[in-house]
Design a protein around this motif. Structure first.
Motif, PDB file in Angstrom:
ATOM      1  N   PHE A  38       0.655  -1.182   0.065  1.00 20.04           N
ATOM      2  CA  PHE A  38       0.175   0.126  -0.009  1.00 20.04           C
ATOM      3  C   PHE A  38       0.949   1.179   0.063  1.00 20.04           C
ATOM      4  CE2 PHE A  38      -2.642  -3.214   1.870  1.00 20.04           C
ATOM      5  CZ  PHE A  38      -3.896  -2.995   1.238  1.00 20.04           C
ATOM      6  N   LEU A  39       0.272   2.200  -0.736  1.00 20.69           N
ATOM      7  CA  LEU A  39       1.104   3.636  -0.495  1.00 20.69           C
ATOM      8  C   LEU A  39      -0.166   4.675  -0.739  1.00 20.69           C
ATOM      9  CD1 LEU A  39       3.779   5.447  -0.873  1.00 20.69           C
ATOM     10  CD2 LEU A  39       3.184   5.513  -3.464  1.00 20.69           C
ATOM     11  N   PHE A  40       0.004   5.486   0.274  1.00 20.80           N
ATOM     12  CA  PHE A  40      -1.030   6.542   0.295  1.00 20.80           C
ATOM     13  C   PHE A  40      -0.335   7.758  -0.404  1.00 20.80           C
ATOM     14  CE2 PHE A  40      -2.969   4.208   3.194  1.00 20.80           C
ATOM     15  CZ  PHE A  40      -4.495   4.507   3.447  1.00 20.80           C
ATOM     16  N   VAL A  41      -0.786   8.666  -1.052  1.00 21.40           N
ATOM     17  CA  VAL A  41      -0.427   9.996  -1.397  1.00 21.40           C
ATOM     18  C   VAL A  41      -1.291  10.997  -1.051  1.00 21.40           C
ATOM     19  CG1 VAL A  41      -0.030  11.329  -3.735  1.00 21.40           C
ATOM     20  CG2 VAL A  41       0.339   8.918  -3.522  1.00 21.40           C
ATOM     21  N   GLY A  42      -0.697  12.148  -0.252  1.00 22.30           N
ATOM     22  CA  GLY A  42      -1.441  13.431   0.325  1.00 22.30           C
ATOM     23  C   GLY A  42      -0.812  14.482  -0.056  1.00 22.30           C
ATOM     24  N   ALA A  43      -1.292  15.783   0.708  1.00 17.91           N
ATOM     25  CA  ALA A  43      -0.834  17.107   0.274  1.00 17.91           C
ATOM     26  C   ALA A  43       0.302  17.204   1.380  1.00 17.91           C
ATOM     27  CB  ALA A  43      -1.730  17.993   0.680  1.00 17.91           C
ATOM     28  N   SER A  44       1.640  17.632   1.088  1.00 10.79           N
ATOM     29  CA  SER A  44       2.793  17.647   1.977  1.00 10.79           C
ATOM     30  C   SER A  44       2.807  18.358   3.102  1.00 10.79           C
ATOM     31  CB  SER A  44       4.133  17.977   1.124  1.00 10.79           C
ATOM     32  OG  SER A  44       3.745  19.278   0.575  1.00 10.79           O
ATOM     33  N   ASP A  45       1.766  19.189   3.175  1.00 14.96           N
ATOM     34  CA  ASP A  45       1.803  20.078   4.671  1.00 14.96           C
ATOM     35  C   ASP A  45       0.503  20.040   5.287  1.00 14.96           C
ATOM     36  OD1 ASP A  45       0.199  21.316   2.634  1.00 14.96           O
ATOM     37  OD2 ASP A  45       0.568  23.168   3.009  1.00 14.96           O
ATOM     38  N   ARG A  46      -0.391  18.673   4.850  1.00 13.16           N
ATOM     39  CA  ARG A  46      -1.623  18.720   5.601  1.00 13.16           C
ATOM     40  C   ARG A  46      -1.451  17.562   6.695  1.00 13.16           C
ATOM     41  NH1 ARG A  46      -5.272  21.962   3.190  1.00 13.16           N
ATOM     42  NH2 ARG A  46      -6.767  21.670   4.709  1.00 13.16           N
ATOM     43  N   MET A  47      -2.590  17.047   7.544  1.00 21.76           N
ATOM     44  CA  MET A  47      -2.578  16.413   8.577  1.00 21.76           C
ATOM     45  C   MET A  47      -2.219  15.014   8.279  1.00 21.76           C
ATOM     46  SD  MET A  47      -6.537  16.565   9.695  1.00 21.76           S
ATOM     47  CE  MET A  47      -6.432  15.231  10.755  1.00 21.76           C
ATOM     48  N   GLU A  48      -2.605  14.561   6.813  1.00 16.84           N
ATOM     49  CA  GLU A  48      -2.404  12.950   6.654  1.00 16.84           C
ATOM     50  C   GLU A  48      -0.854  12.498   6.608  1.00 16.84           C
ATOM     51  OE1 GLU A  48      -3.307  15.337   2.546  1.00 16.84           O
ATOM     52  OE2 GLU A  48      -3.943  15.435   4.590  1.00 16.84           O
ATOM     53  N   MET A  49       0.008  13.634   6.573  1.00 16.18           N
ATOM     54  CA  MET A  49       1.379  13.307   6.514  1.00 16.18           C
ATOM     55  C   MET A  49       1.931  12.725   7.980  1.00 16.18           C
ATOM     56  SD  MET A  49       2.217  13.863   3.471  1.00 16.18           S
ATOM     57  CE  MET A  49       3.744  13.365   3.689  1.00 16.18           C
ATOM     58  N   GLU A  50       0.738  13.033   9.108  1.00 16.49           N
ATOM     59  CA  GLU A  50       1.097  12.367  10.380  1.00 16.49           C
ATOM     60  C   GLU A  50       0.178  11.625  10.674  1.00 16.49           C
ATOM     61  OE1 GLU A  50      -0.176  14.256  14.871  1.00 16.49           O
ATOM     62  OE2 GLU A  50       0.164  15.622  13.203  1.00 16.49           O
ATOM     63  N   LYS A  51      -1.159  11.447  10.384  1.00 18.06           N
ATOM     64  CA  LYS A  51      -2.007  10.341  10.513  1.00 18.06           C
ATOM     65  C   LYS A  51      -1.940   9.092   9.949  1.00 18.06           C
ATOM     66  CE  LYS A  51      -4.142  13.164  13.452  1.00 18.06           C
ATOM     67  NZ  LYS A  51      -3.876  13.274  14.686  1.00 18.06           N
ATOM     68  N   VAL A  52      -1.404   9.234   8.519  1.00 23.61           N
ATOM     69  CA  VAL A  52      -1.361   7.850   7.683  1.00 23.61           C
ATOM     70  C   VAL A  52      -0.405   7.089   8.162  1.00 23.61           C
ATOM     71  CG1 VAL A  52      -0.754   7.067   5.549  1.00 23.61           C
ATOM     72  CG2 VAL A  52      -2.529   8.734   5.868  1.00 23.61           C
ATOM     73  N   PRO A  53       0.929   7.607   8.728  1.00 20.88           N
ATOM     74  CA  PRO A  53       2.011   6.572   9.059  1.00 20.88           C
ATOM     75  C   PRO A  53       1.503   6.174  10.468  1.00 20.88           C
ATOM     76  CG  PRO A  53       2.956   8.829   8.348  1.00 20.88           C
ATOM     77  CD  PRO A  53       1.631   8.885   8.063  1.00 20.88           C
ATOM     78  N   GLN A  54       0.669   7.025  11.309  1.00 17.10           N
ATOM     79  CA  GLN A  54       0.120   6.571  12.523  1.00 17.10           C
ATOM     80  C   GLN A  54      -0.640   5.251  12.477  1.00 17.10           C
ATOM     81  OE1 GLN A  54      -1.586   9.725  14.635  1.00 17.10           O
ATOM     82  NE2 GLN A  54       0.146  11.054  15.289  1.00 17.10           N
ATOM     83  N   ALA A  55      -1.367   5.328  11.287  1.00 19.07           N
ATOM     84  CA  ALA A  55      -1.980   3.955  11.053  1.00 19.07           C
ATOM     85  C   ALA A  55      -1.301   2.864  10.371  1.00 19.07           C
ATOM     86  CB  ALA A  55      -3.253   4.515  10.093  1.00 19.07           C
ATOM     87  N   GLY A  56      -0.004   3.178  10.248  1.00 20.40           N
ATOM     88  CA  GLY A  56       0.926   2.094   9.781  1.00 20.40           C
ATOM     89  C   GLY A  56       1.176   1.839   8.350  1.00 20.40           C
ATOM     90  N   TYR A  57       0.706   3.067   7.499  1.00 21.88           N
ATOM     91  CA  TYR A  57       1.054   3.209   5.989  1.00 21.88           C
ATOM     92  C   TYR A  57       1.964   4.136   5.715  1.00 21.88           C
ATOM     93  CZ  TYR A  57      -3.117   0.414   6.223  1.00 21.88           C
ATOM     94  OH  TYR A  57      -4.108  -0.843   6.082  1.00 21.88           O
ATOM     95  N   GLU A  58       2.718   3.932   4.578  1.00 21.56           N
ATOM     96  CA  GLU A  58       3.588   4.762   3.783  1.00 21.56           C
ATOM     97  C   GLU A  58       2.797   5.746   3.050  1.00 21.56           C
ATOM     98  OE1 GLU A  58       6.877   3.350   1.670  1.00 21.56           O
ATOM     99  OE2 GLU A  58       7.111   1.501   2.831  1.00 21.56           O
ATOM    100  N   ILE A  59       3.394   7.152   3.162  1.00 19.63           N
ATOM    101  CA  ILE A  59       2.924   8.162   2.386  1.00 19.63           C
ATOM    102  C   ILE A  59       4.085   8.775   1.811  1.00 19.63           C
ATOM    103  CG2 ILE A  59       2.869   9.557   4.443  1.00 19.63           C
ATOM    104  CD1 ILE A  59      -0.060  10.535   3.280  1.00 19.63           C
ATOM    105  N   GLU A  60       3.469   9.633   0.571  1.00 17.09           N
ATOM    106  CA  GLU A  60       4.293  10.433  -0.316  1.00 17.09           C
ATOM    107  C   GLU A  60       3.432  11.829  -0.313  1.00 17.09           C
ATOM    108  OE1 GLU A  60       7.067  10.233  -2.266  1.00 17.09           O
ATOM    109  OE2 GLU A  60       7.574   8.221  -2.305  1.00 17.09           O
ATOM    110  N   GLY A  61       4.278  12.845  -0.312  1.00 19.12           N
ATOM    111  CA  GLY A  61       3.590  14.069  -0.311  1.00 19.12           C
ATOM    112  C   GLY A  61       3.600  14.749  -1.547  1.00 19.12           C
TER     113      GLY A  61
END
Length: 366
Positions: free
Chosen positions: A39-62
């Motif tokens: 799984f890979l998440f893609v979000g906006a680099s300055d928004r809350m997903e950059m913190e919440k998604v890793p807390q849920a155990g997934y990688e994210i690119e901003g």
């Protein structure tokens, strides 16, 4: 069900909890079906997903992306550059990750990512949480394969043949809170014999809701009510001193939402799509105070869809001064009214949304 092939899945959405939590819920359901999937998440680099998604155990690119401001501002001048940057980075992500499917849950970041994916022919699905779609999903709807919606009547916005009514994804821990009332009160160290009010202003907070609660603290005390007040991180510094009061707990954010819902006897909430869907499942008496400052006034439409079925109380911001105490007293002093609202709102819950959306994703994987 075991997967023969190791699936690669990208989820994109964010900006607010309303876009992030549905994406996480969908990912969790797919992970339980395909334990080997990547799984890979893609979000906006300055928004809350950059913190919440890793807390849920997934990688994210901003991505360097934000929405267009409605009024003319200097930030709008940067928008074309952000868009080009985000499209280039999205294309690179698609080319290196090689997803088998992409899923968008709304928010600015999902636009460039899904545009890049669909132009390469990657199977795609978007999930629209609101009764009135956002601009990103409206633009993407022409290019994606499937559109999972939470409300009826969206044929005027989306191609009819792509629409599937699923409801909004709900976190699994909310499905069984009816049996957790005592546990919930204990989790917040509350007095069991007192009524508990839970106030939800959304992840960032709601200025007018916070002002209302501040104005009504003496009133709540006079009614012997204890308050769990989620004021949002933008407002926490302003209101945290009220933690000194015996019956008030101020929180920037509630990480244990299931316990907060379980502890509550009455809930005051904004009417974002995810909140409305969760509150239908939770089945507690709710007073909705929709934000008037959102696109197409969709929060009022979300709340009205519930209130029209005698399943919640709707108070507009402009009517709070005259209506709030009247409506609140009506709930407080009538257990019949509370039970009626609870029963009616529960009947509107689409509890299988996460499973139904994952079913649609699974069809695309084949």
């Amino acid at each position: 069900m075991s997967s023969k092939k190791q699936h690669r899945i990208i989820l994109s959405g964010g900006g607010t909890g309303g876009h992030i939590y549905p994406a996480i819920a969908i990912a969790d359901e797919l992970k339980s079906r395909f334990p080997d999937a990547e799984f890979l998440f893609v979000g906006a680099s300055d928004r809350m997903e950059m913190e919440k998604v890793p807390q849920a155990g997934y990688e994210i690119e901003g991505l360097w992306i934000s929405g267009i401001q409605r009024k003319l501002t200097l930030r709008n001048l940067a928008f074309p550059f952000k868009l080009i940057s985000s499209l280039l980075k999205s294309r690179k992500i698609i080319n290196t990750f090689h997803p088998d499917v992409v899923i968008g849950t709304g928010g600015f970041a999902s636009g460039p990512l899904l545009k890049s994916a669909t132009s390469k022919g990657v199977p795609s699905l978007i999930q629209e949480q609101n009764s009135y779609p956002g601009i990103t999903n409206k633009l993407l709807s022409k290019h994606v394969d499937k559109i999972c919606v939470a409300y009826e009547g969206l044929e005027s916005f989306f191609p009819n043949e792509k629409i599937i009514l699923t409801g909004n994804p709900i976190r699994k821990d909310l499905l069984d809170i009816a049996h957790k009332h005592i546990e919930g009160k204990d989790a917040f160290s509350l007095i069991h014999s007192k009524h508990t009010l839970l106030v939800l202003g959304g992840s960032l907070g709601a200025r007018r809701v916070n002002q209302l609660i501040e104005e009504k603290l003496d009133y709540f005390e006079s009614q012997n009510i204890q308050v769990i007040w989620q004021c949002g991180k933008l407002y926490y510094q302003e209101y945290k001193h009220y933690n000194a009061l015996e019956n008030v707990q101020v929180h920037a954010f509630l990480s244990n939402m299931d316990m907060a819902y379980a502890a509550a006897d009455v809930i005051v909430s904004r009417a974002g799509a995810s909140s409305v869907s969760e509150l239908c499942v939770v089945g507690k008496p709710v007073i909705f105070i929709p934000s008037p400052n959102v696109a197409e006034d969709h929060q009022t439409k979300n709340a009205k869809a519930i209130a029209d079925k005698h399943a919640a109380i709707l108070i507009k911001e402009s009517e709070l001064e005259t209506q709030f105490e009247i409506e609140f007293d009506g709930l407080l002093f009538s257990s019949e009214k509370r039970q009626e609202l609870s029963k009616n709102i529960k009947q509107l819950a689409l509890v299988n949304a996460t499973k139904d959306i994952a079913d649609e994703v699974e069809k695309l994987l084949k």
